[in-house]
Write an enzyme that holds these catalytic residues in place. Structure first.
Site, mmCIF file in Angstrom:
data_model
loop_
_atom_site.group_PDB
_atom_site.id
_atom_site.type_symbol
_atom_site.label_atom_id
_atom_site.label_comp_id
_atom_site.label_asym_id
_atom_site.label_seq_id
_atom_site.Cartn_x
_atom_site.Cartn_y
_atom_site.Cartn_z
ATOM 1 N N GLY A 21 24.416 -4.682 41.491
ATOM 2 C CA GLY A 21 25.193 -3.519 41.897
ATOM 3 C C GLY A 21 26.596 -3.529 41.337
ATOM 4 N N ALA A 22 26.714 -3.747 40.023
ATOM 5 C CA ALA A 22 28.029 -3.965 39.409
ATOM 6 C C ALA A 22 28.601 -2.740 38.715
ATOM 7 C CB ALA A 22 27.944 -5.121 38.405
ATOM 8 N N GLY A 25 32.440 0.157 42.825
ATOM 9 C CA GLY A 25 32.890 -0.533 44.020
ATOM 10 C C GLY A 25 33.252 -1.987 43.793
ATOM 11 N N ILE A 26 33.002 -2.808 44.815
ATOM 12 C CA ILE A 26 33.413 -4.205 44.718
ATOM 13 C C ILE A 26 32.568 -4.967 43.704
ATOM 14 C CG2 ILE A 26 34.367 -4.232 47.045
ATOM 15 C CD1 ILE A 26 31.955 -5.705 48.018
ATOM 16 N N GLY A 27 31.340 -4.517 43.443
ATOM 17 C CA GLY A 27 30.527 -5.157 42.417
ATOM 18 C C GLY A 27 31.147 -4.996 41.041
ATOM 19 N N SER A 178 28.242 -8.293 55.875
ATOM 20 C CA SER A 178 29.153 -7.373 56.547
ATOM 21 C C SER A 178 29.375 -7.827 57.977
ATOM 22 C CB SER A 178 28.571 -5.959 56.553
ATOM 23 O OG SER A 178 29.282 -5.109 57.429
ATOM 24 N N TYR A 203 21.112 -1.082 59.384
ATOM 25 C CA TYR A 203 22.063 -1.629 58.412
ATOM 26 C C TYR A 203 22.534 -3.001 58.886
ATOM 27 C CZ TYR A 203 26.373 -2.286 55.738
ATOM 28 O OH TYR A 203 27.369 -2.806 54.933
#
Length: 346
Positions: A21-22, A25-27, A178, A203
């Site tokens: 997931g790069a 966002g943070i990825g 999380s 989630y």
């Protein structure tokens, strides 16, 4: 772009890192900054177009950073300074490889493709995730948050263990979880929404399972030189709300964004980067971090009996994707791995 947050820039030029997931966002930030330290970074994600654009953007941002750094150096070249020379590759070593976490076949295909290229692996950052979609089952028959956030990453980790062990000591598995894990539960009778479904609890379930599996891996990888950690990055201003199809949730997230309650992605990625590169963590395993600090996850996540129930269930979900060599790596016997629901004690 460097040590503004909790991590320091170190030489990663001999390392190979996978970040799922790069593309955003943070990825995105995690992949970029680790690559800036010289590592070869694989962007494991679904869209080649998005990955190509992300790589172009990372390289452009890096070029701008280098130029600013050179200008700053030239202004101080005649001044006496105590400086530490930081890594600065000529170009970021980034590569896209397709990975669709909604599909166990795609996850396995990614691993086969990766191994066929002869790459080593030092760090696996399990970052990709979705949040609060409506109820949906994947092609494999699993609740979508369960599979994307947890099960496919679990499979990815298992199948890449031989490479991580080959690069040990100091190899690392990092699960981006999380604080929402504290709302999770482990109820196998409803783990795939067989009875009911609610977006926020499910989630939380998926994030809980990431931490529980961290402890299970810690026990099984003891002495292997492969360490596993998990983290809460903070409440980050990312694009994850694009997955929200509920008008109320979009409004809530929009309120958080407008009122400054969300931290920026650079700070949100800092814990992932620190865990991936900091030599002080070479021997740290089975630890949960929140915003760059060690902290204690929920009591349920630390329950060994529940961890083992989840572990057994997860292996049963994946039995068709795990060969005897992988099972041997984690001390399991195929005879003990049955179909989901076959054992009444589960």
């Amino acid at each position: 772009m460097g040590n503004k947050y909790c991590y320091q820039r170190v030489d990663m030029s001999a390392k190979t890192v996978i970040v799922t997931g790069a593309t955003a966002g943070i990825g995105y930030v995690t992949a970029k900054h680790i690559s800036m330290m010289g590592a070869k970074v694989i962007l494991a994600c679904r869209s080649e177009d998005k990955a190509t654009q992300a790589i172009d953007n990372m390289r452009a941002e890096y070029s701008q950073w280098v130029q600013k750094r050179q200008k700053a150096k030239s202004k101080t070249k005649n001044k006496k300074r105590d400086t530490v020379e930081e890594p600065q590759p000529d170009e970021l070593n980034l590569e896209f490889m397709k990975l669709d976490l909604t599909s166990l076949k795609s996850t396995t295909d990614f691993v086969h493709n990766y191994k066929s290229r002869g790459y080593s692996l030092n760090v696996l950052v399990c970052n990709a995730g979705i949040a609060l979609p409506p109820k949906e089952l994947t092609e494999d028959g699993f609740e979508k948050q369960f599979q994307v956030n947890y099960l496919s990453h679990f499979l990815l980790t298992l199948q890449l263990l031989p490479l991580l062990k080959s690069s040990s000591p100091g190899s690392r598995i990092i699960n981006v979880s999380s604080v929402g894990h504290a709302r999770g539960e482990l109820n196998l009778e409803n783990i795939q929404a067989q009875l009911s479904y609610s977006r926020i609890p499910f989630y939380g379930n998926s994030k809980l399972y990431q931490i529980m599996s961290m402890f299970s891996f810690q026990r099984r990888l003891e002495g292997s030189g492969v360490n596993v950690t998990s983290l809460h990055p903070g409440v980050v201003n990312t694009e994850i709300d694009k997955t929200y199809q509920d008008y109320w949730m979009k409004n809530v997230w929009g309120f958080f964004r407008r009122t400054g309650m969300l931290i920026d992605v650079e700070k949100g990625a800092a814990t992932s980067i620190d865990l991936a590169v900091n030599p002080e963590y070479n021997d740290v395993t089975g630890v949960y971090f929140s915003e760059c600090k060690r902290t204690t996850p929920s009591s349920l996540s630390r329950n060994v009996e529940k961890q083992e129930i989840l572990w057994k269930y997860s292996l049963e979900c994946l039995k068709d994707y795990l060969d005897d060599n992988i099972l041997e790596q984690i001390g399991e016997d195929r005879k003990e791995v049955k179909d989901v629901g076959e054992n009444d004690n589960i």
